[in-house]
Design an enzyme around this catalytic site. Structure first.
Site, PDB file in Angstrom:
ATOM      1  NE  ARG A  64      52.858 -16.253  51.247  1.00  0.00           N
ATOM      2  CZ  ARG A  64      52.281 -16.789  52.329  1.00  0.00           C
ATOM      3  NH1 ARG A  64      50.983 -17.096  52.304  1.00  0.00           N
ATOM      4  NH2 ARG A  64      52.965 -17.006  53.428  1.00  0.00           N
ATOM      5  CE  LYS A  78      47.760 -21.637  58.351  1.00  0.00           C
ATOM      6  NZ  LYS A  78      48.915 -22.364  57.782  1.00  0.00           N
ATOM      7  NE  ARG A 127      52.593 -18.784  61.460  1.00  0.00           N
ATOM      8  CZ  ARG A 127      51.847 -18.425  60.401  1.00  0.00           C
ATOM      9  NH1 ARG A 127      50.860 -17.587  60.540  1.00  0.00           N
ATOM     10  NH2 ARG A 127      52.104 -18.927  59.218  1.00  0.00           N
ATOM     11  NE  ARG A 180      51.263 -20.512  49.233  1.00  0.00           N
ATOM     12  CZ  ARG A 180      51.041 -20.527  50.546  1.00  0.00           C
ATOM     13  NH1 ARG A 180      49.911 -20.971  51.032  1.00  0.00           N
ATOM     14  NH2 ARG A 180      51.974 -20.103  51.372  1.00  0.00           N
ATOM     15  NE  ARG A 198      56.188 -19.628  55.275  1.00  0.00           N
ATOM     16  CZ  ARG A 198      55.621 -19.790  54.069  1.00  0.00           C
ATOM     17  NH1 ARG A 198      56.374 -19.901  52.998  1.00  0.00           N
ATOM     18  NH2 ARG A 198      54.329 -19.822  53.966  1.00  0.00           N
TER      19      ARG A 198
HETATM   20  P1  AMP Z   1      50.872 -16.950  56.523  1.00  0.00           P
HETATM   21  O1  AMP Z   1      50.243 -16.180  55.427  1.00  0.00           O
HETATM   22  O2  AMP Z   1      49.909 -17.307  57.628  1.00  0.00           O
HETATM   23  O3  AMP Z   1      51.646 -18.150  56.047  1.00  0.00           O
HETATM   24  O4  AMP Z   1      51.939 -15.970  57.201  1.00  0.00           O
HETATM   25  C1  AMP Z   1      53.028 -15.466  56.480  1.00  0.00           C
HETATM   26  C2  AMP Z   1      54.107 -14.972  57.429  1.00  0.00           C
HETATM   27  O5  AMP Z   1      53.589 -13.896  58.231  1.00  0.00           O
HETATM   28  C3  AMP Z   1      54.607 -15.998  58.445  1.00  0.00           C
HETATM   29  O6  AMP Z   1      55.601 -16.862  57.909  1.00  0.00           O
HETATM   30  C4  AMP Z   1      55.161 -15.083  59.524  1.00  0.00           C
HETATM   31  O7  AMP Z   1      56.396 -14.510  59.129  1.00  0.00           O
HETATM   32  C5  AMP Z   1      54.130 -13.948  59.542  1.00  0.00           C
HETATM   33  N1  AMP Z   1      53.043 -14.262  60.491  1.00  0.00           N
HETATM   34  C6  AMP Z   1      51.748 -14.537  60.165  1.00  0.00           C
HETATM   35  N2  AMP Z   1      51.027 -14.800  61.266  1.00  0.00           N
HETATM   36  C7  AMP Z   1      51.900 -14.707  62.318  1.00  0.00           C
HETATM   37  C8  AMP Z   1      51.774 -14.899  63.717  1.00  0.00           C
HETATM   38  N3  AMP Z   1      50.607 -15.266  64.275  1.00  0.00           N
HETATM   39  N4  AMP Z   1      52.878 -14.692  64.486  1.00  0.00           N
HETATM   40  C9  AMP Z   1      54.056 -14.322  63.942  1.00  0.00           C
HETATM   41  N5  AMP Z   1      54.245 -14.150  62.625  1.00  0.00           N
HETATM   42  C10 AMP Z   1      53.180 -14.346  61.809  1.00  0.00           C
END
Ligand code: AMP
Length: 220
Positions: free
Chosen positions: A162, A15, A90, A129, A173
């Site tokens: 990360r 993404k 999400r 990553r 996740r």
């Molecule tokens: P990402 O960078 O999109 O993989 O997001 C990293 C982390 O941020 C996720 O594993 C969640 O802990 C939190 N997070 C990001 N977007 C959301 C969302 N829409 N709802 C809840 N938690 C989120």
């Protein structure tokens, strides 16, 4: 039609990589809730402290917090001609809130793109990553190496892993994706907004397909 786009898919589907290409080509703002949380964590704000306690374990940040954040961002002027939501919604509650909000402000979703990749490949991608601390550009220790080890090709920033890109957090996740996020495919399918994309064929090929789809929306 305005390019109001959702980019969905499990962690590691690509993404972030696609989002960077899309915003460059189509000049729309990139709204990544993950990036917004990481920014808040870096600054040490109360939101950051709260978000970190969930993110590091691989859990989802509570809906009310996340929805509030997106509501404020989507209402800003630069989203008038379109926006790219990456990592939001999400959960079903977030999708329903987004539907209400976008109707209210006249910025309804035009397309939901879901990138899919098998679980073994997701684990391989996530465990290798590395991300630029400054600009967020993604790399991989085997398949997308920077020109100089540990340094971002784009901005020269330092690369890091990360905190949530470890095996335990990743399992959590992926479970959240299966339980909480996957039902959204049905939600957007019912609204005729869903496009399923194969994320295993390479990022250039995938972007060519996304580009074609977005040009169709733009020309409507
Ligand atoms: P990402 O960078 O999109 O993989 O997001 C990293 C982390 O941020 C996720 O594993 C969640 O802990 C939190 N997070 C990001 N977007 C959301 C969302 N829409 N709802 C809840 N938690 C989120």
């Amino acid at each position: 039609m305005a390019m109001n786009i959702i980019l969905m898919g499990p962690p590691g589907a690509g993404k972030g990589t696609q989002a960077k290409k899309i915003i460059q080509e189509f000049a729309i703002p990139h709204i990544s809730t993950g990036d917004m949380f990481r920014e808040a964590i870096k600054k040490g704000t109360p939101l950051g402290v709260l978000a970190k306690s969930y993110i590091d374990k691989g859990d989802l940040v509570p809906d009310d917090v996340t929805i509030g954040l997106v509501k404020e961002r989507l209402s800003q002027d630069d989203c008038q001609k379109g926006y790219l939501l990456d990592g939001f919604p999400r959960t079903l509650k977030q999708a329903e809130a987004l539907e209400g909000l976008t109707k209210e402000i006249g910025r309804e979703i035009a397309l939901c793109l879901n990138i899919d990749v098998n679980k073994e490949e997701l684990i391989r991608r996530i465990s290798g990553r590395r991300v630029c601390k400054n600009c967020g550009a993604p790399y991989h220790i085997e398949t997308a190496k920077p020109k100089v080890a540990g340094v971002c090709d784009i901005c020269g920033g330092p690369l890091y892993q990360r905190a949530d890109d470890n095996v335990e957090a990743l399992e959590t996740r992926l479970t959240h994706y299966e339980h909480d996020t996957k039902p959204l495919l049905d939600f957007y399918q019912k609204r005729n907004l869903l496009i399923l994309l194969d994320g295993e064929g390479g990022s250039e090929k995938l972007f060519a397909e996304i580009s074609r789809l977005l040009n169709e929306v733009r020309d409507d």
